[in-house]
Structures are given as C-alpha cells and as structure tokens.
Write a protein that holds these residues in place. Structure first.
Motif, PDB file in Angstrom:
ATOM      1  N   ILE A   1       9.879 -15.350  26.010  1.00 11.11           N
ATOM      2  CA  ILE A   1       9.787 -14.535  24.794  1.00 11.11           C
ATOM      3  C   ILE A   1       9.545 -15.425  23.582  1.00 11.11           C
ATOM      4  O   ILE A   1       8.712 -15.100  22.716  1.00 11.11           O
ATOM      5  N   LYS A   2      10.253 -16.533  23.499  1.00 10.64           N
ATOM      6  CA  LYS A   2      10.061 -17.470  22.384  1.00 10.64           C
ATOM      7  C   LYS A   2       8.618 -17.927  22.288  1.00 10.64           C
ATOM      8  O   LYS A   2       8.024 -17.959  21.198  1.00 10.64           O
ATOM      9  N   ALA A   3       8.026 -18.268  23.430  1.00 12.41           N
ATOM     10  CA  ALA A   3       6.631 -18.726  23.447  1.00 12.41           C
ATOM     11  C   ALA A   3       5.675 -17.598  23.061  1.00 12.41           C
ATOM     12  O   ALA A   3       4.700 -17.815  22.332  1.00 12.41           O
ATOM     13  N   GLN A   4       5.965 -16.391  23.520  1.00 14.87           N
ATOM     14  CA  GLN A   4       5.105 -15.255  23.191  1.00 14.87           C
ATOM     15  C   GLN A   4       5.182 -14.905  21.711  1.00 14.87           C
ATOM     16  O   GLN A   4       4.162 -14.593  21.087  1.00 14.87           O
ATOM     17  N   VAL A   5       6.360 -14.959  21.134  1.00 12.19           N
ATOM     18  CA  VAL A   5       6.507 -14.694  19.693  1.00 12.19           C
ATOM     19  C   VAL A   5       5.763 -15.758  18.892  1.00 12.19           C
ATOM     20  O   VAL A   5       5.074 -15.441  17.913  1.00 12.19           O
ATOM     21  N   LYS A   6       5.892 -17.010  19.294  1.00 12.68           N
ATOM     22  CA  LYS A   6       5.196 -18.094  18.603  1.00 12.68           C
ATOM     23  C   LYS A   6       3.684 -17.900  18.648  1.00 12.68           C
ATOM     24  O   LYS A   6       2.964 -18.204  17.686  1.00 12.68           O
ATOM     25  N   ALA A   7       3.185 -17.342  19.754  1.00  8.51           N
ATOM     26  CA  ALA A   7       1.754 -17.106  19.918  1.00  8.51           C
ATOM     27  C   ALA A   7       1.324 -15.754  19.361  1.00  8.51           C
ATOM     28  O   ALA A   7       0.172 -15.359  19.540  1.00  8.51           O
TER      29      ALA A   7
ATOM     30  N   PRO B   1      14.285 -11.274  16.815  1.00  8.09           N
ATOM     31  CA  PRO B   1      14.450 -10.984  18.240  1.00  8.09           C
ATOM     32  C   PRO B   1      14.517 -12.243  19.105  1.00  8.09           C
ATOM     33  O   PRO B   1      15.302 -12.302  20.060  1.00  8.09           O
ATOM     34  N   GLU B   2      13.721 -13.239  18.762  1.00 10.05           N
ATOM     35  CA  GLU B   2      13.715 -14.491  19.527  1.00 10.05           C
ATOM     36  C   GLU B   2      15.104 -15.122  19.570  1.00 10.05           C
ATOM     37  O   GLU B   2      15.611 -15.494  20.633  1.00 10.05           O
ATOM     38  N   ASP B   3      15.734 -15.250  18.409  1.00  8.15           N
ATOM     39  CA  ASP B   3      17.046 -15.893  18.361  1.00  8.15           C
ATOM     40  C   ASP B   3      18.111 -15.041  19.031  1.00  8.15           C
ATOM     41  O   ASP B   3      19.064 -15.573  19.617  1.00  8.15           O
ATOM     42  N   SER B   4      17.961 -13.716  18.947  1.00  4.18           N
ATOM     43  CA  SER B   4      18.924 -12.841  19.621  1.00  4.18           C
ATOM     44  C   SER B   4      18.891 -13.043  21.121  1.00  4.18           C
ATOM     45  O   SER B   4      19.924 -13.289  21.755  1.00  4.18           O
TER      46      SER B   4
END
Length: 480
Positions: free
Chosen positions: A255-261, A223-226
């Motif tokens: 979103i990228k930061a939230q997925v990483k966390a 999802p992040e890359d999308s």
C-alpha cells in the motif's frame, strides 16, 4: 426498549414543528423547527438537483457574555465515508438524545450549539426506480449517482455552500458564534478540506462565519501510516503471531508503494485484502476496539461462509456504519427509529427518501480519493494559524494512535519540533486523580494532541467524560 416508549417532548415536537422557507440568490432551503427555537432543520440545494439536510440544536446552557468568549457552534462531520451525521453523530455520539430517545448526560450540547449534516457522498436504500440517492436524509434527484460528490474537495464545496446559506446576512446569532469543525474517522478528511474551502469563502466575503478551529478525531488523514501500524500493534497485543505480522506488513508495504506511485485505486484494493488478512489472522478482531471481536461476525459460521465474509468487499466498506448500528438494541433497529419517529418529527423529508445505513455507492463515488493523504492540508491550516486539535482513542485499530503520531511527524509546520519536545500532561475527569488518568494532552501554539484512554474509534461513545472535557478546552466554552 421499543419504539412505543419515547419522551413526551419529542411527541409534542412531532405534531407542532413549524415550517418556514429560506431563499437566497444562490440556493433555496426548506426548513422546519421546534416552536421554542431550540432546534432548526432543513434542506439546502448545494448544487442543481442536490439537496443537503442539516439539523441545528441551540444549547439550553447557552451563555451570552458580551465581554468574554462568545458561545460556540460545533459542526460535526461523520466518517464512513457516507455515514449519516444527523443519525449516528446526533443520536449515538454527542446529540441531546440517545438511541432510546432519552436525554444523554454527556451531550456536547452542554458546551456548544450543535450542527449536524448529511453529506452528499453516500447512498440510500432504493424504494423504486426514481428514488433519490445520498447520505442519510440528503439526496440527489432522479437516482443520478453522477451527482454525488466524487472527491473530498467536492464534498468540501457542498459543505461550504451549505454554511454560506445558513450564515446568511440576517442570521446574526450564528454569525456571532465561533465555528468549530469536529470530525470522526473519514470525516477528518472532509474537515480539513472544508476548513480550507471555508477560509477562502470567508476571505472572499461569501461566508459570514468565524472559523475558530478544527478537531480531528481518530481520522483517516494518512491511510498509509494507519495501515503500517496495524501489524506491529496487533503483534504486541497478542492478536497476531509472526506469520500474521509478516502477512500484514507485506500488504501494508505494498500500500505504501502504491500511494507513493499515486495508484490510489490499486491501494484501496490492497487495503481490502489487508483487512481480510487481519480478520483471518486475528480471528475477526474489532477494528474499532482491538480488545474485542467484531460483533458483526458470527463465530459459528462454517469455514466456507467465513471465507466468503472475508472476501466480501461490501462488508469492509460498511463496517463503520454497521458497527454503530450494532450498538442499537431498540425494536426495529436504528433505521426503524430514523424512518418513523424522527421522520415524523421533521415533517419535510420527501416521501421517496428513506434513511438507511451506508452502502457501497459512497466508495465507488470516492474511490479515487479514499487512500489519498491529507497531511498537506493539515499543514496548510496550521501555517494559516488555525487551531488544529487531533485526538485519538487508545484502543482504536483502524486509525491507530501510532499511525496518527507517525503522520504528524511528516508535517512541515515550523512548530513541529517544539510540539514534539513539549511535555505531555495527564488529564482527569470525574473523581479527579483518585479515579485514575483519563487522557493525556500535548500542545504547542495552535496544535493540540489528546490521547483518550479507555476509548476506541468512537471516543464520545467509549469514554464520554474526557471527550466532553476535551471539547470544553478546545472550544473555550463559557459553560465550564
């Protein structure tokens, strides 16, 4: 065309379908089928009070060559999550009949036997207090939403249990047919988790199948890359200006930061906000074909109504199935077809089970997994030597090609560098080179990537000819 006009053969099957029962130590199935054996369908109890519906088509083009490639079986997994494979994948995309119940010239049944399932991770329309819930014709008893699959892994376990029942010891026909899992959209996440669960079950002797490959079509693997690809893509095709690009990129980075966390619930909420921004800034662009406007959005709505639509959580969550259903022009719509003609044909659907479009319940059940990537699972399949195919429609936004290529570059598979450096070859379809390029293919060892031109999110609908050619190449079908 209305519901009163339909193929005579279908009417015959509605009145002469046979019923039979299957039993095993772990599950019981009630099943039916056509008298000639070309179709079978039924229920498997994959967990206590949880019943999954399946529908298997035998190809009339089946080739039984003992000395060559055996005839394959394709298990189709729908997206959504929570959309019905028995409904959408079957009648809208690749099955033998279209939504007018007329023969589909581009059916994938010409290359393989087809198995459709309704997974237990969606929700059906409520008819009364005790109505079951599920996806399509699948259901859990008593309306107990806690029985729905709540993770991709649980959905994979359900599917593997169903496969173990269908590939029982006396089903030599299925056992002799190599199995390919082909998925679309969120179904790609189910595909990779199911493939891993199935391989473990095969190794343990619980599943008598031969898993030959997985194909991931416009899949929500990362999802992040999308979402990171949305802003730049729409800016390049003039659907966003600099302000729209800034707003979309800001939320995508969040979103990228939230997925990483590992803040996956928060990431889903931000995803909803990002979709709203995209719709507002790009004037209701179609997430499944960025050359079009969203047909489910009325351009004549007053601004206040439009803002309510933008803020509607349910609208985002149901956009996938709503897009598919919007393509049906028959009287009564797609729900009407499924709950009349098809229901009458099958004869085993419980009275209080009603087929309907995807609802919000599926997102509530899978909220913790929706934004989780499945790149590691793809890596594991490649390292196990399983054939993995990835295909992407050129005009898709929701799972844009750029985002897909970006997550592929995150694979740890030792063949990635050679895959990246390998030559991309053009593919042609009807009419050959004179008709123009229809697709591109890049491959190395057990990884293939297809760029399908002229197609959006639903490749078999948008450009069926190269999709069918691709399928034949993937599964090495004897019917070429």
């Amino acid at each position: 065309m209305g519901l009163l006009v339909r193929p005579v053969a279908l009417l015959i099957y509605c009145t002469t379908a046979s019923l039979f029962f299957l039993t095993s130590s772990s599950a019981a199935a009630i099943a039916g089928g056509t008298p000639d054996g070309s179709e079978e369908w039924g229920y498997v109890q994959v967990r206590p009070k949880a019943h999954m519906f399946w529908w298997l088509y035998r190809s009339p083009q089946r080739v039984n060559n003992k000395g060559s490639t055996p005839w394959p079986t394709v298990l189709w997994l729908q997206g959504g999550p929570g959309a019905s494979g028995v409904g959408y994948g079957n009648f809208m995309e690749i099955g033998p009949l279209d939504t007018n119940l007329k023969p589909r010239p581009s059916t994938w049944l010409s290359k393989a036997d087809l198995l459709f399932v309704d997974e237990l991770n969606g929700a059906m329309r409520w008819q009364w207090q005790d109505n079951p819930v599920g996806t399509g014709f699948s259901y859990v008893e008593g309306g107990d939403r806690t029985l729905l699959a709540r993770t991709d892994a649980e959905a994979a376990t359900d599917l593997t249990t169903l496969l173990s029942q269908l590939y029982r010891s006396n089903n030599t026909r299925l056992q002799g047919s190599p199995l390919y899992i082909v998925a679309e959209s969120y179904g790609g996440k189910f595909a990779v988790t199911t493939a891993l669960a199935a391989l473990k079950a095969i190794h343990a002797g619980r599943l008598a199948a031969s898993l030959a490959g997985v194909a991931l079509g416009n899949s929500w693997i990362s999802p992040e890359d999308s979402v990171l690809s949305w802003g730049p893509l729409l800016y390049q095709v003039s659907r966003l200006d600099e302000n729209g690009l800034y707003l979309s990129d800001s939320l995508a980075q969040q979103i990228k930061a939230q997925v990483k966390a590992a803040q996956f619930l928060e990431a889903e909420n931000t995803w909803q906000s990002l979709e709203s921004i995209i719709l507002e800034q790009a004037n209701f662009i179609d997430f499944y074909n960025f050359l079009k406007d969203d047909s489910s959005s009325d351009a004549n709505l007053e601004q206040q109504q439009r803002q309510r639509l933008l803020a509607s959580l349910g609208q985002s969550r149901r956009r996938y199935s709503g897009y598919l259903s919007s393509k049906v022009t028959t009287e009564g719509g797609f729900e009407g077809i499924m709950n009349t003609v098809i229901r009458d044909k099958l004869r085993i659907i419980p009275k209080n089970v009603t087929w309907s479009e995807q609802s919000d319940d599926v997102f509530e059940a899978l909220a913790g997994d929706f934004m989780k990537p499945r790149i590691l699972e793809v890596d594991e399949l490649l390292n196990l030597g399983l054939n993995v195919t990835i295909y992407s429609g050129q005009l898709d936004l929701i799972c844009a090609t750029k985002g897909t290529l970006d997550w592929i570059q995150k694979l740890k598979w030792d063949g990635l560098k050679n895959f990246t450096n390998s030559r991309r070859v053009p593919l042609y379809c009807s009419g050959g080179e004179a008709a123009g390029t229809q697709a591109f293919l890049k491959s190395y060892k057990n990884l293939k990537f297809y760029w399908i031109l002229g197609a959006g999110h639903m490749v078999p609908i948008d450009n069926p000819c190269p999709a069918l050619k691709m399928l034949g190449d993937i599964i090495q079908s004897p019917a070429q």
